[in-house]
Design a protein around this motif. Structure first.
Motif, PDB file in Angstrom:
ATOM      1  N   UNK A 227       0.848  -1.189   0.000  1.00 37.59           N
ATOM      2  CA  UNK A 227       0.000   0.000   0.000  1.00 37.59           C
ATOM      3  C   UNK A 227       0.881   1.234   0.000  1.00 37.59           C
ATOM      4  N   UNK A 228       0.338   2.318  -0.515  1.00 44.12           N
ATOM      5  CA  UNK A 228       1.051   3.583  -0.578  1.00 44.12           C
ATOM      6  C   UNK A 228       0.065   4.707  -0.328  1.00 44.12           C
ATOM      7  N   UNK A 229       0.337   5.548   0.639  1.00 47.06           N
ATOM      8  CA  UNK A 229      -0.514   6.680   0.957  1.00 47.06           C
ATOM      9  C   UNK A 229       0.061   7.926   0.312  1.00 47.06           C
ATOM     10  N   UNK A 230      -0.738   8.676  -0.471  1.00 49.02           N
ATOM     11  CA  UNK A 230      -0.214   9.861  -1.130  1.00 49.02           C
ATOM     12  C   UNK A 230      -0.057  11.024  -0.163  1.00 49.02           C
ATOM     13  N   UNK A 231       0.751  11.969  -0.544  1.00 48.89           N
ATOM     14  CA  UNK A 231       0.885  13.226   0.178  1.00 48.89           C
ATOM     15  C   UNK A 231       0.314  14.342  -0.680  1.00 48.89           C
ATOM     16  N   UNK A 232       0.375  15.553  -0.183  1.00 50.21           N
ATOM     17  CA  UNK A 232      -0.103  16.768  -0.861  1.00 50.21           C
ATOM     18  C   UNK A 232      -1.586  16.960  -0.627  1.00 50.21           C
ATOM     19  N   UNK A 233      -2.207  17.881  -1.412  1.00 48.81           N
ATOM     20  CA  UNK A 233      -3.503  18.429  -1.042  1.00 48.81           C
ATOM     21  C   UNK A 233      -4.629  17.407  -1.021  1.00 48.81           C
ATOM     22  N   UNK A 234      -4.588  16.361  -1.813  1.00 45.45           N
ATOM     23  CA  UNK A 234      -5.637  15.346  -1.806  1.00 45.45           C
ATOM     24  C   UNK A 234      -5.217  14.094  -1.053  1.00 45.45           C
ATOM     25  N   UNK A 240      -7.832   7.389  -2.557  1.00 46.50           N
ATOM     26  CA  UNK A 240      -6.638   7.610  -3.370  1.00 46.50           C
ATOM     27  C   UNK A 240      -5.414   6.876  -2.833  1.00 46.50           C
ATOM     28  N   UNK A 241      -5.588   6.142  -1.728  1.00 49.02           N
ATOM     29  CA  UNK A 241      -4.500   5.301  -1.263  1.00 49.02           C
ATOM     30  C   UNK A 241      -4.325   4.143  -2.227  1.00 49.02           C
ATOM     31  N   UNK A 242      -3.093   3.823  -2.573  1.00 48.13           N
ATOM     32  CA  UNK A 242      -2.831   2.788  -3.577  1.00 48.13           C
ATOM     33  C   UNK A 242      -2.494   1.463  -2.930  1.00 48.13           C
ATOM     34  N   UNK A 243      -2.835   0.416  -3.640  1.00 45.81           N
ATOM     35  CA  UNK A 243      -2.515  -0.934  -3.181  1.00 45.81           C
ATOM     36  C   UNK A 243      -2.130  -1.780  -4.383  1.00 45.81           C
ATOM     37  N   UNK A 244      -1.358  -2.835  -4.105  1.00 49.21           N
ATOM     38  CA  UNK A 244      -0.985  -3.764  -5.158  1.00 49.21           C
ATOM     39  C   UNK A 244      -2.153  -4.694  -5.447  1.00 49.21           C
ATOM     40  N   UNK A 245      -2.413  -4.940  -6.725  1.00 48.92           N
ATOM     41  CA  UNK A 245      -3.494  -5.839  -7.122  1.00 48.92           C
ATOM     42  C   UNK A 245      -2.906  -7.185  -7.532  1.00 48.92           C
ATOM     43  N   UNK A 246      -3.785  -8.091  -7.903  1.00 43.90           N
ATOM     44  CA  UNK A 246      -3.336  -9.430  -8.284  1.00 43.90           C
ATOM     45  C   UNK A 246      -2.449  -9.413  -9.520  1.00 43.90           C
ATOM     46  N   UNK A 247      -2.592  -8.377 -10.342  1.00 42.78           N
ATOM     47  CA  UNK A 247      -1.770  -8.294 -11.542  1.00 42.78           C
ATOM     48  C   UNK A 247      -0.434  -7.641 -11.291  1.00 42.78           C
ATOM     49  N   UNK A 248      -0.062  -7.432 -10.027  1.00 40.33           N
ATOM     50  CA  UNK A 248       1.220  -6.838  -9.664  1.00 40.33           C
ATOM     51  C   UNK A 248       1.374  -5.417 -10.207  1.00 40.33           C
ATOM     52  N   UNK A 259      -9.577  13.569  -7.637  1.00 37.74           N
ATOM     53  CA  UNK A 259      -8.491  13.885  -8.566  1.00 37.74           C
ATOM     54  C   UNK A 259      -9.047  14.224  -9.943  1.00 37.74           C
ATOM     55  N   UNK A 260      -9.994  13.413 -10.421  1.00 39.79           N
ATOM     56  CA  UNK A 260     -10.578  13.636 -11.743  1.00 39.79           C
ATOM     57  C   UNK A 260     -11.244  14.998 -11.822  1.00 39.79           C
ATOM     58  N   UNK A 261     -12.024  15.339 -10.803  1.00 41.56           N
ATOM     59  CA  UNK A 261     -12.744  16.611 -10.827  1.00 41.56           C
ATOM     60  C   UNK A 261     -11.798  17.804 -10.771  1.00 41.56           C
ATOM     61  N   UNK A 262     -10.738  17.686 -10.005  1.00 45.13           N
ATOM     62  CA  UNK A 262      -9.782  18.787  -9.910  1.00 45.13           C
ATOM     63  C   UNK A 262      -9.057  19.016 -11.237  1.00 45.13           C
ATOM     64  N   UNK A 263      -8.602  17.929 -11.869  1.00 43.30           N
ATOM     65  CA  UNK A 263      -7.858  18.063 -13.123  1.00 43.30           C
ATOM     66  C   UNK A 263      -8.769  18.477 -14.269  1.00 43.30           C
ATOM     67  N   UNK A 264      -9.946  17.830 -14.374  1.00 44.60           N
ATOM     68  CA  UNK A 264     -10.860  18.160 -15.461  1.00 44.60           C
ATOM     69  C   UNK A 264     -11.433  19.556 -15.299  1.00 44.60           C
ATOM     70  N   UNK A 265     -11.696  19.951 -14.058  1.00 45.04           N
ATOM     71  CA  UNK A 265     -12.225  21.290 -13.822  1.00 45.04           C
ATOM     72  C   UNK A 265     -11.245  22.373 -14.201  1.00 45.04           C
ATOM     73  N   UNK A 266      -9.972  22.106 -14.036  1.00 41.81           N
ATOM     74  CA  UNK A 266      -8.947  23.077 -14.408  1.00 41.81           C
ATOM     75  C   UNK A 266      -8.795  23.179 -15.919  1.00 41.81           C
TER      76      UNK A 266
END
Length: 467
Positions: A227-234, A240-248, A259-266
């Motif tokens: 697992x990986x926890x992001x930093x910064x504003x979101x 948005x925390x990431x994890x490894x799936x079965x497909x590695x 994230x989608x709304x922030x990027x698309x809105x900009x």
């Protein structure tokens, strides 16, 4: 004007569209070996498109045969039927043979036979039924064709400034590293750090992107972390925390909606990453990072195609899979690379190790080239089609209704202006100032329109009436 003049215009329009549909996207290439292989395939390997396709070819050329005979009835009747048949065979063979130079089209002997038979049947029908007394309607029909063509030209031309590059992204897609969500595009490599921004980074920020304020920032120690926890504003959004799936590969716990709304809105964003490929032969492209569902639907994708990086962004020009006008750059070598891609309201560029790469994709200019290749041959073909479908019919209608006021060169200049105006409006509204479409349309108008008008017989062949 003679009754044949209107039929000549109808035949010119039909011939132009048949040629355009046959040879699009106008990407011509081929060595002698390739052309020989394509010719052999055209003769030996027949793969019919089915009854419906064959019928369309037959009927389309039958209609063209009717128009062709009515447009040149006086000459063709005097020349005999064998002369007509030879003209048809030569014209159809040239058109079908031209497909050999277009790798995405497939010349076929069966298609050629159907087209010749259709055109001959059309000629025979026209010869038997005589010349219909409908020429009085041709000026109004020509004006209608010109009006529809200009309206379509403006709709396409002004699309970039009326929402054409808007990022209508799905909020349901997850952020993925190393594959698609259906495990269909695996990437062999490591992403050491990934940052996403809701703006296009300027050159100073590009060179120091690890210190720039980001929407999300992930730091990985390979793609094997549980697992990986992001930093910064979101960073506090649990989805948005990431994890490894079965497909590695790594994927966010849930849809990356914030994230989608922030990027698309900009309307602008940047993807910055430290990456290290493990295989220079990967293709597909193999997905380095994407905000997507599967191979057919994405918000954006940054992937590897051998030694190239490919950026695909879903918008009005690119469609829901971002495929039509992707940014593709030779950017990869063995070892660690610092990659930054910028998207700013239709303008895409790429930086590698702090150096801006030369190629860009700019969708802020009129999309007149979207139906075909974005190369010069495709763009030129669309400009020629605009001249034939708007300027020539408009001249026909004006010459019919106001013969005393028809002066060719002033008329062409007057009709050039509404065709060029979308280019000017897009440039003034923030698009690139590109002289090529202005000059290309001017050249097409100056060359194609006089030839077409001379063919129609709208002015004397010695051009005494053009001054």
């Amino acid at each position: 004007m003679s009754p044949e003049t209107g039929w000549k215009l109808a035949f010119l329009l039909a011939a132009a569209w048949i040629t355009a549909l046959s040879l699009s996207p106008f990407e011509f290439s081929g060595t002698s070996g390739e052309l020989t292989a394509r010719l052999r395939a055209a003769i030996i390997y027949q793969k019919p498109g089915g009854f419906a396709v064959g019928l369309i070819h037959f009927l389309g050329f039958a209609a063209a045969g009717v128009l062709f005979f009515n447009a040149h009835r006086s000459r063709l009747e005097a020349g005999g039927s064998w002369r007509v048949i030879m003209i048809i065979i030569v014209a159809c063979t040239i058109l079908e043979g031209a497909k050999l130079w277009v790798p995405t089209r497939h010349a076929m002997l069966l298609d050629l036979i159907l087209k010749i038979l259709g055109a001959v049947c059309g000629v025979r029908i026209a010869a038997r039924m005589g010349l219909p007394e409908i020429h009085r309607w041709f000026p109004s029909l020509a004006a209608l064709v010109a009006g529809i063509s200009l309206a379509g030209w403006w709709m396409v031309g002004l699309k970039p400034i009326f929402g054409g590059v808007r990022l209508d992204w799905s909020p349901e897609f997850r952020l993925l590293v190393g594959n698609e969500d259906d495990a269909g595009r695996p990437w062999e490599g490591n992403v050491h750090e990934l940052a996403l921004f809701d703006r296009a980074l300027d050159p100073r920020e590009v060179r120091n992107w690890k210190a720039a304020e980001a929407l999300l920032r992930y730091r990985f120690s390979g793609n094997s972390d549980s697992s990986t926890t992001p930093t910064s504003s979101l960073g506090e959004d649990p989805s948005l925390k990431m994890k490894t799936t079965a497909g590695h590969y790594l994927a966010t716990h849930g849809p990356a909606t914030s994230l989608t709304r922030a990027m698309a809105g900009s309307g602008a964003f940047s993807i910055a990453a430290s990456i290290e490929t493990g295989n220079m032969q990967q293709s597909g492209p193999a997905r380095v990072v994407s905000l997507s569902k599967d191979w057919s639907a994405r918000n954006f994708t940054l992937g590897q195609e051998r030694d190239r990086l490919v950026l695909r962004v879903a918008n009005g020009a690119n469609g829901s899979n971002g495929l039509n006008f992707a940014l593709e750059q030779k950017a990869l070598e063995a070892g660690l690379r610092e990659i930054v891609v910028n998207y700013d309201h239709g303008h895409s560029e790429m930086w590698v190790d702090g150096i801006r790469l030369p190629s860009i994709v700019d969708l802020r200019e009129p999309w007149y080239y979207l139906p075909v290749s974005k190369e010069n041959a495709g763009r030129g073909a669309v400009l020629v089609m605009f001249v034939i479908c708007f300027i020539v019919p408009a001249c026909f209608a004006i010459r019919s209704w106001m013969p005393g006021r028809f002066k060719l060169f002033p008329m062409l200049l007057l009709l050039y202006l509404p065709g060029a105006l979308p280019f000017a409006i897009c440039s003034i509204s923030g698009g690139p100032w590109n002289p090529d479409p202005f000059l290309g349309l001017l050249l097409a108008t100056a060359v194609v329109a006089p030839l077409a008008i001379s063919y129609l017989g709208l002015v004397p062949r010695n051009f005494q009436a053009i001054r």
